[in-house]
Design a protein around this motif. Structure first.
Motif, PDB file in Angstrom:
ATOM      1  N   SER A 280      -0.092 -14.547 -40.896  1.00 22.78           N
ATOM      2  CA  SER A 280       1.270 -14.005 -40.907  1.00 22.78           C
ATOM      3  C   SER A 280       1.563 -13.183 -39.660  1.00 22.78           C
ATOM      4  N   ASP A 293      11.522 -22.059 -42.301  1.00 19.86           N
ATOM      5  CA  ASP A 293      10.605 -22.800 -43.164  1.00 19.86           C
ATOM      6  C   ASP A 293       9.227 -22.912 -42.532  1.00 19.86           C
ATOM      7  N   LYS A 308       0.924 -17.326 -52.276  1.00 24.51           N
ATOM      8  CA  LYS A 308       1.773 -16.241 -52.786  1.00 24.51           C
ATOM      9  C   LYS A 308       1.733 -15.046 -51.845  1.00 24.51           C
ATOM     10  N   SER A 311       3.746 -15.750 -48.765  1.00 25.74           N
ATOM     11  CA  SER A 311       5.178 -15.641 -49.070  1.00 25.74           C
ATOM     12  C   SER A 311       5.625 -14.185 -49.072  1.00 25.74           C
ATOM     13  N   GLN A 312       4.777 -13.309 -49.598  1.00 24.98           N
ATOM     14  CA  GLN A 312       5.107 -11.876 -49.598  1.00 24.98           C
ATOM     15  C   GLN A 312       5.151 -11.328 -48.183  1.00 24.98           C
ATOM     16  N   SER A 315       8.267 -12.999 -46.223  1.00 22.06           N
ATOM     17  CA  SER A 315       9.609 -12.999 -46.822  1.00 22.06           C
ATOM     18  C   SER A 315      10.650 -12.518 -45.804  1.00 22.06           C
ATOM     19  N   LYS A 318      10.680 -19.203 -46.179  1.00 22.02           N
ATOM     20  CA  LYS A 318      10.192 -20.033 -47.275  1.00 22.02           C
ATOM     21  C   LYS A 318       8.860 -20.684 -46.896  1.00 22.02           C
ATOM     22  N   VAL A 319       7.888 -20.577 -47.795  1.00 23.08           N
ATOM     23  CA  VAL A 319       6.587 -21.196 -47.598  1.00 23.08           C
ATOM     24  C   VAL A 319       6.499 -22.411 -48.516  1.00 23.08           C
ATOM     25  N   ASN A 320       6.480 -23.607 -47.909  1.00 23.53           N
ATOM     26  CA  ASN A 320       6.388 -24.856 -48.639  1.00 23.53           C
ATOM     27  C   ASN A 320       5.091 -25.564 -48.247  1.00 23.53           C
TER      28      ASN A 320
END
Length: 370
Positions: A280, A293, A308, A311-312, A315, A318-320
């Motif tokens: 990140s 994305d 998860k 994603s936190q 934010s 979007k994490v796909n």
């Protein structure tokens, strides 16, 4: 080559969880025809791990394993062909990544084994392999190579994207919407390698399914700070890494330096946080470019606790997974090496110099005719 040529891609990554095989067609549009995954025998996995560990080198063992892995790679290709009812003359080429046992771009070499001559002999199919050394010879890191494939398959002219591969190591590819801008990509650091190593040592399990064990622990802030102090994480790109840096001996050394006495599940939670943070932190450098994305592939895409946490940390991005782009995350890397084989046979470059640091575009790989 013909417009509807079929290529097979083979991949065995740092995680040593198996050999992935895909059959793909690139024209008139990309099509994944089929895929399979073949587990590495535990004895072979143990041999690879031993050979990958600095200080335990033995050329005879490497030579024997080179043949054993070639047989297993060939078996994976033949299994896939039987499933799809494909004959050897219907497959243009196999692109085989091989098994990395040493990656030392700082010393000008990288070594992947899994004898491509034997793969060609056993399958009756032209095999393209040894993709990384040419880039290193041109002054590059030899890795990551998949960003070139990500660019070819996943670029979008309307929206910039990031493709995140979480295998044993993690690497990111930034795909700008503006095609005149450069694609960037590099290894951010560990993906699954430390998580797998720690749970194997503590619980004799090969991986932490969905990150459930890590989710039971608490992050050791002191240990995390110690791990994050490694200069690699602040080193500018281009850069690549591997088990030479991230291994259990290194982890134990870092735990000793900070007098870590945390419970095993807390160490696992800390290692997951290390992977999430180092990914990140690097992705945040691209957020100003309008990225909305992130598409994840590789074995780490199944770690729900890790996704998860990403994603936190990222934010509202979007994490796909690459499923959203039409390609299952398990097969992206194998498809990349099928694509690299196609590039080689067409006399086209397979590297991105801005990613690897090579002096220019190069045709990668050696061709082993059927």
């Amino acid at each position: 080559m013909k417009e509807h040529d079929i290529f097979i891609g083979l991949m065995s990554g740092t995680s040593l969880d198996g050999i992935d095989a895909v059959a793909v067609r690139f024209a008139p549009t990309f099509e994944l025809l089929g895929s399979c995954s073949c587990e590495l025998p535990s004895t072979v996995r143990d041999q690879i791990l031993t050979l990958c560990t600095p200080g335990n080198d033995e050329i005879d063992r490497m030579g024997k394993l080179d043949q054993t892995l070639a047989q297993l790679f060939a078996d994976a290709a033949l299994k896939l062909m039987a499933t799809l009812n494909l004959s050897a003359d219907q497959v243009t080429a196999i692109g085989s990544h091989g098994q990395t046992i040493r990656h030392r771009p700082e010393h000008g070499f990288t070594l992947q084994i899994g004898n491509p001559s034997l793969i060609s002999e056993l399958t009756g199919i032209t095999t393209v392999a040894d993709f990384r050394p040419r880039d290193i010879a041109a002054g590059g890191e030899g890795a990551p190579l998949v960003p070139a494939f990500h660019k070819a398959l996943f670029s979008d002219r309307q929206h910039p994207r990031i493709v995140l591969n979480i295998g044993g190591m993690s690497n990111i590819t930034w795909l700008p919407a503006d095609q005149s801008q450069i694609v960037m990509g590099y290894d951010t650091g560990p993906g699954n390698v430390l998580l797998d190593g720690w749970i194997s040592a503590q619980q004799q399990r090969s991986y932490d399914a969905e990150g459930c064990w890590a989710a039971q622990g608490n992050v050791d802030a002191q240990l995390l700070d110690q791990l994050l102090s490694l200069p690699y994480f602040s080193k500018p790109a281009p850069k690549s890494t591997g088990r030479e840096q991230f291994n259990m001996a290194w982890l134990q050394e870092q735990m000793t330096l900070c007098s870590c006495t945390s419970a095993p599940q807390d160490v696992q939670a800390t290692l997951l946080e290390l992977t999430a943070r180092t990914i990140s932190d690097q992705i945040r450098t691209f957020l100003a470019e309008g990225v909305s994305d992130i598409f994840v592939c590789g074995g780490g895409s199944h770690n729900q606790t890790l996704l998860k946490r990403l994603s936190q940390l990222l934010s509202p991005i979007k994490v796909n997974t690459t499923d959203a782009l039409g390609l299952h995350p398990d097969w992206v890397e194998a498809c990349a090496f099928a694509w690299l084989a196609k590039q080689t046979l067409n006399g086209l470059s397979g590297n991105l110099p801005d990613v690897t640091g090579a002096r220019g575009e190069r045709i990668l790989g050696a061709i082993y005719p059927a």
